[in-house]
Write an enzyme that holds these catalytic residues in place. Structure first.
Site, PDB file in Angstrom:
ATOM      1  N   ARG A   1     -46.135  55.517  -5.741  1.00 52.18           N
ATOM      2  CA  ARG A   1     -45.199  56.408  -6.410  1.00 52.18           C
ATOM      3  C   ARG A   1     -45.548  57.882  -6.127  1.00 52.18           C
ATOM      4  NH1 ARG A   1     -44.409  54.406 -12.402  1.00 52.18           N
ATOM      5  NH2 ARG A   1     -42.688  55.890 -12.214  1.00 52.18           N
TER       6      ARG A   1
ATOM      7  N   ASN B   1     -53.803  51.084 -20.992  1.00 55.81           N
ATOM      8  CA  ASN B   1     -52.792  51.679 -20.122  1.00 55.81           C
ATOM      9  C   ASN B   1     -52.473  53.028 -20.752  1.00 55.81           C
ATOM     10  OD1 ASN B   1     -50.634  52.564 -18.671  1.00 55.81           O
ATOM     11  ND2 ASN B   1     -49.515  50.615 -18.707  1.00 55.81           N
TER      12      ASN B   1
ATOM     13  N   TYR C   1     -40.768  48.789 -14.139  1.00 54.35           N
ATOM     14  CA  TYR C   1     -41.668  48.213 -15.135  1.00 54.35           C
ATOM     15  C   TYR C   1     -41.343  46.768 -15.533  1.00 54.35           C
ATOM     16  CZ  TYR C   1     -42.886  53.136 -15.481  1.00 54.35           C
ATOM     17  OH  TYR C   1     -43.277  54.420 -15.188  1.00 54.35           O
TER      18      TYR C   1
ATOM     19  N   ARG D   1     -35.732  49.964 -20.419  1.00 49.77           N
ATOM     20  CA  ARG D   1     -35.274  50.917 -19.404  1.00 49.77           C
ATOM     21  C   ARG D   1     -36.087  50.704 -18.131  1.00 49.77           C
ATOM     22  NH1 ARG D   1     -33.613  55.413 -22.825  1.00 49.77           N
ATOM     23  NH2 ARG D   1     -32.000  54.383 -24.042  1.00 49.77           N
TER      24      ARG D   1
ATOM     25  N   GLU E   1     -58.710  49.690 -16.924  1.00 52.06           N
ATOM     26  CA  GLU E   1     -57.466  50.479 -16.896  1.00 52.06           C
ATOM     27  C   GLU E   1     -56.359  49.653 -16.238  1.00 52.06           C
ATOM     28  OE1 GLU E   1     -58.086  54.093 -14.684  1.00 52.06           O
ATOM     29  OE2 GLU E   1     -55.935  54.541 -14.548  1.00 52.06           O
TER      30      GLU E   1
ATOM     31  N   PRO F   1     -47.981  56.711 -24.092  1.00 54.49           N
ATOM     32  CA  PRO F   1     -46.621  57.148 -24.396  1.00 54.49           C
ATOM     33  C   PRO F   1     -45.534  56.444 -23.583  1.00 54.49           C
ATOM     34  CG  PRO F   1     -47.862  58.869 -23.257  1.00 54.49           C
ATOM     35  CD  PRO F   1     -48.838  57.808 -23.668  1.00 54.49           C
ATOM     36  N   ASN F   2     -44.463  56.151 -24.284  1.00 51.42           N
ATOM     37  CA  ASN F   2     -43.222  55.566 -23.736  1.00 51.42           C
ATOM     38  C   ASN F   2     -43.328  54.082 -23.414  1.00 51.42           C
ATOM     39  OD1 ASN F   2     -41.654  58.046 -23.736  1.00 51.42           O
ATOM     40  ND2 ASN F   2     -43.028  58.731 -22.134  1.00 51.42           N
TER      41      ASN F   2
ATOM     42  N   ALA G   1     -48.651  58.124 -19.100  1.00 52.14           N
ATOM     43  CA  ALA G   1     -48.680  59.463 -18.474  1.00 52.14           C
ATOM     44  C   ALA G   1     -49.986  60.212 -18.767  1.00 52.14           C
ATOM     45  CB  ALA G   1     -47.483  60.274 -18.941  1.00 52.14           C
TER      46      ALA G   1
ATOM     47  N   HIS H   1     -52.127  49.513 -15.038  1.00 56.36           N
ATOM     48  CA  HIS H   1     -50.805  50.107 -14.858  1.00 56.36           C
ATOM     49  C   HIS H   1     -49.849  49.016 -14.432  1.00 56.36           C
ATOM     50  CE1 HIS H   1     -52.406  54.047 -15.445  1.00 56.36           C
ATOM     51  NE2 HIS H   1     -53.398  53.717 -14.634  1.00 56.36           N
TER      52      HIS H   1
HETATM   53  O1  CA2 Z   1     -47.265  51.855 -14.416  1.00 58.46           O
HETATM   54  C1  CA2 Z   1     -47.716  52.130 -15.528  1.00 58.46           C
HETATM   55  O2  CA2 Z   1     -48.081  51.295 -16.335  1.00 58.46           O
HETATM   56  C2  CA2 Z   1     -47.771  53.603 -15.958  1.00 58.46           C
HETATM   57  O3  CA2 Z   1     -48.958  53.784 -16.714  1.00 58.46           O
HETATM   58  C3  CA2 Z   1     -46.546  53.818 -16.812  1.00 58.46           C
HETATM   59  C4  CA2 Z   1     -46.346  55.276 -17.245  1.00 58.46           C
HETATM   60  C5  CA2 Z   1     -46.462  56.220 -16.071  1.00 58.46           C
HETATM   61  O4  CA2 Z   1     -46.436  57.558 -16.533  1.00 58.46           O
HETATM   62  C6  CA2 Z   1     -47.736  55.997 -15.275  1.00 58.46           C
HETATM   63  O5  CA2 Z   1     -47.750  56.875 -14.173  1.00 58.46           O
HETATM   64  C7  CA2 Z   1     -47.814  54.566 -14.791  1.00 58.46           C
HETATM   65  C8  CA2 Z   1     -44.995  55.452 -17.900  1.00 58.46           C
HETATM   66  C9  CA2 Z   1     -44.756  54.556 -19.071  1.00 58.46           C
HETATM   67  C10 CA2 Z   1     -43.319  54.662 -19.410  1.00 58.46           C
HETATM   68  O6  CA2 Z   1     -42.852  53.375 -19.709  1.00 58.46           O
HETATM   69  C11 CA2 Z   1     -41.507  53.192 -19.719  1.00 58.46           C
HETATM   70  C12 CA2 Z   1     -41.099  51.878 -19.769  1.00 58.46           C
HETATM   71  C13 CA2 Z   1     -39.776  51.604 -19.747  1.00 58.46           C
HETATM   72  C14 CA2 Z   1     -38.843  52.636 -19.697  1.00 58.46           C
HETATM   73  C15 CA2 Z   1     -39.259  53.948 -19.660  1.00 58.46           C
HETATM   74  C16 CA2 Z   1     -40.608  54.222 -19.685  1.00 58.46           C
END
Ligand code: CA2
Length: 149
Positions: free
Chosen positions: A107, A74, A23, A18, A98, A10-11, A77, A100
């Site tokens: 974090r 990946n 990221y 963003r 896996e 997700p996201n 969340a 990230h």
């Molecule tokens: O660091 C990563 O790749 C995560 O898997 C990203 C997840 C986070 O919940 C994990 O703890 C670590 C969040 C992905 C959200 O991606 C976004 C990218 C740009 C803007 C907003 C969200």
């Protein structure tokens, strides 16, 4: 050509739009291009998906059984919440890596635990989108090892 499945939770569709401090500036399309290029160099092709829905990720893992040689995931969340994704990966026979984008260990404490890591053959965190490239290379290597007599 043998196929590596690349899954994004997700996201991650917002990658590059963003929170670049967390990221980076590259988009999910850039991630897909990188995975395709790395896989091709190793003699593999990729199947690439992103979803904001847990069941869709699970269905793709199920469909990968017997049809792909490894998974790069990946779970975003869902990493920190999903026993269901862990169970699906446990039913998958091939290597799993896996990834990230951010270093989850630098974090919040709730990001330090991953349900998926106990199943993963490797975990890559904090290497930006480059981590996907490393993950594809590792899955290709493990898949080749598995096939060797
Ligand atoms: O660091 C990563 O790749 C995560 O898997 C990203 C997840 C986070 O919940 C994990 O703890 C670590 C969040 C992905 C959200 O991606 C976004 C990218 C740009 C803007 C907003 C969200």
């Amino acid at each position: 050509m043998p196929t590596i499945l690349v899954l994004n939770g997700p996201n991650l569709n917002l990658l590059g739009q963003r929170e670049p401090h967390l990221y980076g500036a590259e988009t999910l399309a850039d991630v897909e291009a990188l995975c395709t290029r790395k896989a091709a160099a190793e003699g593999f092709k990729t199947r690439f998906h992103q979803s904001n829905r847990e069941y869709e990720l699970i269905d793709w893992i199920h469909a990968a059984r017997g049809a792909t040689v490894g998974i790069v995931i990946n779970p975003a969340a869902f990493t920190h919440t999903s026993v269901a994704i862990l169970d699906a990966l446990n039913a998958y026979e091939g290597p799993v890596v896996e990834v990230h984008v951010s270093n989850v260990h630098k974090r919040e404490a709730f990001r330090h635990h991953s349900f998926v890591s106990g199943r993963a053959d490797a975990v890559i965190a904090g290497a930006g989108i480059q981590g996907y490239g490393f993950a594809v290379e590792r899955v290709a290597h493990l898949a080749r090892q598995k096939k060797a007599p």
